[in-house]
Design an enzyme around this catalytic site. Structure first.
Site, PDB file in Angstrom:
ATOM      1  N   LYS A 279      23.325   3.287  22.874  1.00 29.23           N
ATOM      2  CA  LYS A 279      22.215   4.260  22.939  1.00 29.23           C
ATOM      3  C   LYS A 279      22.716   5.629  23.375  1.00 29.23           C
ATOM      4  O   LYS A 279      22.423   6.643  22.734  1.00 29.23           O
ATOM      5  CB  LYS A 279      21.167   3.784  23.936  1.00 29.23           C
ATOM      6  CG  LYS A 279      20.220   4.876  24.451  1.00 29.23           C
ATOM      7  CD  LYS A 279      19.218   4.377  25.414  1.00 29.23           C
ATOM      8  CE  LYS A 279      19.271   4.891  26.804  1.00 29.23           C
ATOM      9  NZ  LYS A 279      19.283   6.247  27.164  1.00 29.23           N
ATOM     10  N   ASN A 280      23.521   5.692  24.459  1.00 29.19           N
ATOM     11  CA  ASN A 280      23.883   6.997  25.017  1.00 29.19           C
ATOM     12  C   ASN A 280      24.938   7.730  24.206  1.00 29.19           C
ATOM     13  O   ASN A 280      25.178   8.910  24.439  1.00 29.19           O
ATOM     14  CB  ASN A 280      24.290   6.849  26.487  1.00 29.19           C
ATOM     15  CG  ASN A 280      23.070   6.518  27.341  1.00 29.19           C
ATOM     16  OD1 ASN A 280      21.942   6.699  26.906  1.00 29.19           O
ATOM     17  ND2 ASN A 280      23.299   5.969  28.522  1.00 29.19           N
TER      18      ASN A 280
ATOM     19  N   CYS B 117      13.768   8.931  31.917  1.00 32.67           N
ATOM     20  CA  CYS B 117      13.374   8.051  33.025  1.00 32.67           C
ATOM     21  C   CYS B 117      13.326   8.850  34.330  1.00 32.67           C
ATOM     22  O   CYS B 117      14.128   9.750  34.563  1.00 32.67           O
ATOM     23  CB  CYS B 117      14.376   6.909  33.176  1.00 32.67           C
ATOM     24  SG  CYS B 117      14.263   5.747  31.825  1.00 32.67           S
TER      25      CYS B 117
ATOM     26  N   ARG C 253      16.098  15.599  38.116  1.00 35.66           N
ATOM     27  CA  ARG C 253      17.229  15.516  37.174  1.00 35.66           C
ATOM     28  C   ARG C 253      17.428  16.915  36.584  1.00 35.66           C
ATOM     29  O   ARG C 253      16.993  17.204  35.483  1.00 35.66           O
ATOM     30  CB  ARG C 253      16.958  14.474  36.098  1.00 35.66           C
ATOM     31  CG  ARG C 253      16.842  13.054  36.653  1.00 35.66           C
ATOM     32  CD  ARG C 253      16.570  12.033  35.569  1.00 35.66           C
ATOM     33  NE  ARG C 253      17.749  11.739  34.763  1.00 35.66           N
ATOM     34  CZ  ARG C 253      17.727  10.866  33.731  1.00 35.66           C
ATOM     35  NH1 ARG C 253      16.583  10.297  33.382  1.00 35.66           N
ATOM     36  NH2 ARG C 253      18.822  10.630  33.030  1.00 35.66           N
TER      37      ARG C 253
ATOM     38  N   ASP D  10      23.723   2.683  35.302  1.00 33.10           N
ATOM     39  CA  ASP D  10      22.784   2.039  34.371  1.00 33.10           C
ATOM     40  C   ASP D  10      22.818   0.523  34.472  1.00 33.10           C
ATOM     41  O   ASP D  10      22.042  -0.152  33.806  1.00 33.10           O
ATOM     42  CB  ASP D  10      23.090   2.460  32.924  1.00 33.10           C
ATOM     43  CG  ASP D  10      22.820   3.935  32.726  1.00 33.10           C
ATOM     44  OD1 ASP D  10      23.243   4.478  31.694  1.00 33.10           O
ATOM     45  OD2 ASP D  10      22.212   4.546  33.621  1.00 33.10           O
TER      46      ASP D  10
ATOM     47  N   ARG E  12      12.937   1.771  24.663  1.00 37.13           N
ATOM     48  CA  ARG E  12      13.668   3.026  24.422  1.00 37.13           C
ATOM     49  C   ARG E  12      15.151   2.762  24.270  1.00 37.13           C
ATOM     50  O   ARG E  12      15.863   3.526  23.641  1.00 37.13           O
ATOM     51  CB  ARG E  12      13.467   3.984  25.602  1.00 37.13           C
ATOM     52  CG  ARG E  12      12.059   4.456  25.773  1.00 37.13           C
ATOM     53  CD  ARG E  12      11.961   5.457  26.875  1.00 37.13           C
ATOM     54  NE  ARG E  12      13.037   6.434  26.772  1.00 37.13           N
ATOM     55  CZ  ARG E  12      13.254   7.348  27.704  1.00 37.13           C
ATOM     56  NH1 ARG E  12      12.515   7.393  28.774  1.00 37.13           N
ATOM     57  NH2 ARG E  12      14.231   8.218  27.568  1.00 37.13           N
TER      58      ARG E  12
HETATM   59  C1  EPZ Z   1      23.047  10.186  31.141  1.00 38.06           C
HETATM   60  O1  EPZ Z   1      21.988  10.837  31.825  1.00 38.06           O
HETATM   61  C2  EPZ Z   1      22.414   8.949  30.547  1.00 38.06           C
HETATM   62  N1  EPZ Z   1      21.350   9.357  29.639  1.00 38.06           N
HETATM   63  C3  EPZ Z   1      21.855   8.073  31.649  1.00 38.06           C
HETATM   64  O2  EPZ Z   1      21.433   6.870  31.031  1.00 38.06           O
HETATM   65  C4  EPZ Z   1      22.950   7.718  32.644  1.00 38.06           C
HETATM   66  O3  EPZ Z   1      22.369   7.040  33.725  1.00 38.06           O
HETATM   67  C5  EPZ Z   1      23.610   9.000  33.146  1.00 38.06           C
HETATM   68  O4  EPZ Z   1      24.075   9.775  32.028  1.00 38.06           O
HETATM   69  C6  EPZ Z   1      24.810   8.694  34.044  1.00 38.06           C
HETATM   70  O5  EPZ Z   1      25.727   7.897  33.361  1.00 38.06           O
HETATM   71  C7  EPZ Z   1      21.687   9.742  28.389  1.00 38.06           C
HETATM   72  O6  EPZ Z   1      22.856   9.783  28.039  1.00 38.06           O
HETATM   73  C8  EPZ Z   1      20.553  10.121  27.484  1.00 38.06           C
HETATM   74  P1  EPZ Z   1      24.145  12.994  34.334  1.00 38.06           P
HETATM   75  P2  EPZ Z   1      22.214  12.354  32.350  1.00 38.06           P
HETATM   76  O7  EPZ Z   1      24.002  14.377  33.811  1.00 38.06           O
HETATM   77  O8  EPZ Z   1      23.042  13.077  31.357  1.00 38.06           O
HETATM   78  C9  EPZ Z   1      23.051  15.391  38.237  1.00 38.06           C
HETATM   79  C10 EPZ Z   1      20.076   5.040  30.682  1.00 38.06           C
HETATM   80  O9  EPZ Z   1      19.628   4.180  31.436  1.00 38.06           O
HETATM   81  N2  EPZ Z   1      22.999  16.573  37.358  1.00 38.06           N
HETATM   82  O10 EPZ Z   1      25.456  12.290  34.209  1.00 38.06           O
HETATM   83  O11 EPZ Z   1      20.914  12.910  32.732  1.00 38.06           O
HETATM   84  C11 EPZ Z   1      21.966  14.371  37.913  1.00 38.06           C
HETATM   85  O12 EPZ Z   1      20.758  14.697  38.555  1.00 38.06           O
HETATM   86  C12 EPZ Z   1      20.053   6.481  31.084  1.00 38.06           C
HETATM   87  O13 EPZ Z   1      20.612   4.816  29.567  1.00 38.06           O
HETATM   88  C13 EPZ Z   1      22.845  17.830  37.934  1.00 38.06           C
HETATM   89  O14 EPZ Z   1      22.744  17.950  39.156  1.00 38.06           O
HETATM   90  O15 EPZ Z   1      23.055  12.060  33.664  1.00 38.06           O
HETATM   91  C14 EPZ Z   1      22.586  13.112  38.449  1.00 38.06           C
HETATM   92  O16 EPZ Z   1      22.404  13.070  39.843  1.00 38.06           O
HETATM   93  C15 EPZ Z   1      19.408   6.689  32.419  1.00 38.06           C
HETATM   94  N3  EPZ Z   1      22.808  18.915  37.117  1.00 38.06           N
HETATM   95  C16 EPZ Z   1      24.079  13.287  38.151  1.00 38.06           C
HETATM   96  O17 EPZ Z   1      24.269  14.697  37.990  1.00 38.06           O
HETATM   97  C17 EPZ Z   1      22.918  18.816  35.756  1.00 38.06           C
HETATM   98  O18 EPZ Z   1      22.885  19.849  35.065  1.00 38.06           O
HETATM   99  C18 EPZ Z   1      24.544  12.585  36.875  1.00 38.06           C
HETATM  100  O19 EPZ Z   1      23.662  12.969  35.848  1.00 38.06           O
HETATM  101  C19 EPZ Z   1      23.075  17.525  35.195  1.00 38.06           C
HETATM  102  C20 EPZ Z   1      23.116  16.425  36.019  1.00 38.06           C
END
Ligand code: EPZ
Length: 432
Positions: free
Chosen positions: A22-23, A117, A122, A307, A399
């Site tokens: 998915k991701n 989610c 986020r 995840d 999803r």
């Molecule tokens: C991706 O989310 C995935 N979603 C998530 O999968 C997954 O949990 C996550 O990566 C971590 O592996 C998709 O790919 C669509 P991050 P993302 O940016 O990109 C902070 C699932 O279950 N952050 O790696 O949103 C953020 O708040 C879903 O399949 C900032 O602070 O995750 C978090 O604490 C859920 N500023 C951390 O970084 C930013 O600009 C990691 O978030 C971006 C992120």
């Protein structure tokens, strides 16, 4: 609203095939937007997030042809930078990849603040930092994100991510792949799906090196061409079925996997007493003794994936001893704890940790899925529990998991998707 109804207490046995990731798919589909031509994508999971993105691309002028349930041809020749529908974009998190894709190809982008989610705040500040560093002016107003390359085209730069972010890493790769000059991303995320996106873009003529490490180098190209690409198997779906086999004390062969991608999951599961045998493209998971406690802390890849946090917590709820699960990626990813307690689990959340005292068994209850992976975890709890479990709000689960209940039924699970109380009653009477 559809629900799952489960008659638990049966070990899962058999073989299950994992779908495309998915991701990876939710970044690769928007990447097709960058081509003035046709991309053929294979092993795309049939999940609502992927469907939503393809609908958004159609609104932008793309022509989508479903070759079969997991193969799609996307022709973005006629795509013009126009407004995608607000109500679609705001529902999924991955809509933010349209910023990088549209900025890369058109030098301009307009999307909405992403949905996804709810595990607390986020932000997308690292995405904005990256686009700004590449020479775009980015404004967030009225729920929309407007971005425009100041001199019509992005230019290469060096970007250090303050936080390891999967989304920001992928978004910057997208935008930089068609910028003028070289870009270096430091402190980049290293998940398998980032490598998959880079491989897809390179098959279209991009020049991306180092994906999968924390330093990614990109030399921007004038244009990208169409490609045929097959998405990697889903690491998290594979891990979810591995946990389902363990929690129900079954014996399952999970096929169409890349064992290397599963290492953080495999090592943690072995620690709690699960047997795992690795083959070239499958893993066998079985339990022949008690499960024992351990501590888990979620980390960016190659650490234990966030995840998989709700799923491993369910298994620890049935393990001997007290375990501590610490969530270091998201603010609040324990919304399932109260639901699990309804099933007899002994779980207490303190800050960003859950303290879990293992119990002998769980009992079926009516629970509600708070998000995608927690929903899958509650289904696993229902499969392991004695009696009937009803999981509401399964739209979250749909999803990210293709044919979830059919796949579980093929392993002997008694699970059905229903949409009325009457059907739940019928299920109860039938299973007795
Ligand atoms: C991706 O989310 C995935 N979603 C998530 O999968 C997954 O949990 C996550 O990566 C971590 O592996 C998709 O790919 C669509 P991050 P993302 O940016 O990109 C902070 C699932 O279950 N952050 O790696 O949103 C953020 O708040 C879903 O399949 C900032 O602070 O995750 C978090 O604490 C859920 N500023 C951390 O970084 C930013 O600009 C990691 O978030 C971006 C992120």
């Amino acid at each position: 609203m559809e629900k799952y109804v489960i008659n638990g207490g049966k070990p899962l046995y058999g073989e299950i095939d994992v779908s495309g990731a998915k991701n990876a798919a939710v970044a690769i589909i928007p990447a097709a937007l960058m081509v003035n031509g046709v991309c053929r994508l294979e092993n795309i999971p049939q999940i609502s997030d992927a469907d939503m993105l393809m609908t958004i691309l159609e609104h932008l002028g793309a022509k989508i042809r479903m070759v079969n349930r997991n193969t799609v041809e996307i022709d973005c020749t006629d795509v013009r930078y126009t407004d995608a529908p607000y109500d679609l974009m705001r529902r999924i998190r991955a809509s933010y990849y349209l910023i990088g894709a549209m900025l890369g190809r058109f030098g301009a982008a307009k999307t909405t603040m992403p949905g996804g989610c709810n595990f607390g705040v986020r932000p997308i500040d690292q995405h904005i930092k990256g686009m700004t560093a590449l020479g775009a002016d980015v404004e967030v107003t009225g729920g929309f994100v407007y971005a425009k390359a100041l001199d019509g085209k992005l230019h290469g730069t060096r970007i250090y991510l303050d936080k390891v972010s999967v989304g920001a890493t992928m978004n910057i790769i997208l935008a930089a792949s068609m910028a003028r000059g070289r870009t270096v991303i430091e402190n980049a995320a290293k998940e398998p799906h980032i490598v998959d996106l880079a491989n897809f873009l390179n098959s279209m003529g991009a020049e991306i090196m180092g994906a999968g490490t924390d330093v990614i180098k990109i030399r921007g190209v004038e244009r990208l061409h169409g490609a045929v690409y097959s998405v990697i198997p889903d690491q998290i779906e594979a891990g979810t079925f591995m946990i389902a086999a363990a929690a129900t004390k079954g014996d399952v062969l999970v096929t169409n996997v890349i064992p290397k991608h599963l290492e953080p999951i495999t090592s943690k599961m072995r620690k709690i007493g699960v047997n795992i045998e690795e083959f070239d493209d499958s893993v066998r998971v079985w339990v022949d003794g008690p499960l024992v406690r351990t501590n888990v802390k979620t980390m960016p890849h190659p650490g234990f994936p966030t995840d998989m946090q709700p799923q491993i917590a369910v298994t620890l709820a049935l393990a001997e001893g007290t375990s501590i699960v610490t969530e270091s990626i998201f603010e609040n990813r324990f919304k399932y704890a109260d639901e699990l307690s309804r099933m007899g689990a002994c779980i207490k959340v303190e800050g960003n940790s859950a303290i879990i005292d293992g119990v002998k068994k769980l009992t079926g209850a009516r629970v509600s899925a708070p998000d995608l992976r927690a929903g899958a975890a509650l289904v696993i709890a229902g499969l392991a529990a004695d009696g009937i479990t009803v999981v509401d709000d399964i739209v979250y689960i749909q999803r990210g998991y293709e044919n979830f209940e059919e796949k579980l039924r093929s392993l002997g699970a008694e699970i059905e998707k229903v949409s009325s109380e009457k059907e739940i009653q019928k299920f109860r009477l039938r299973v007795g």
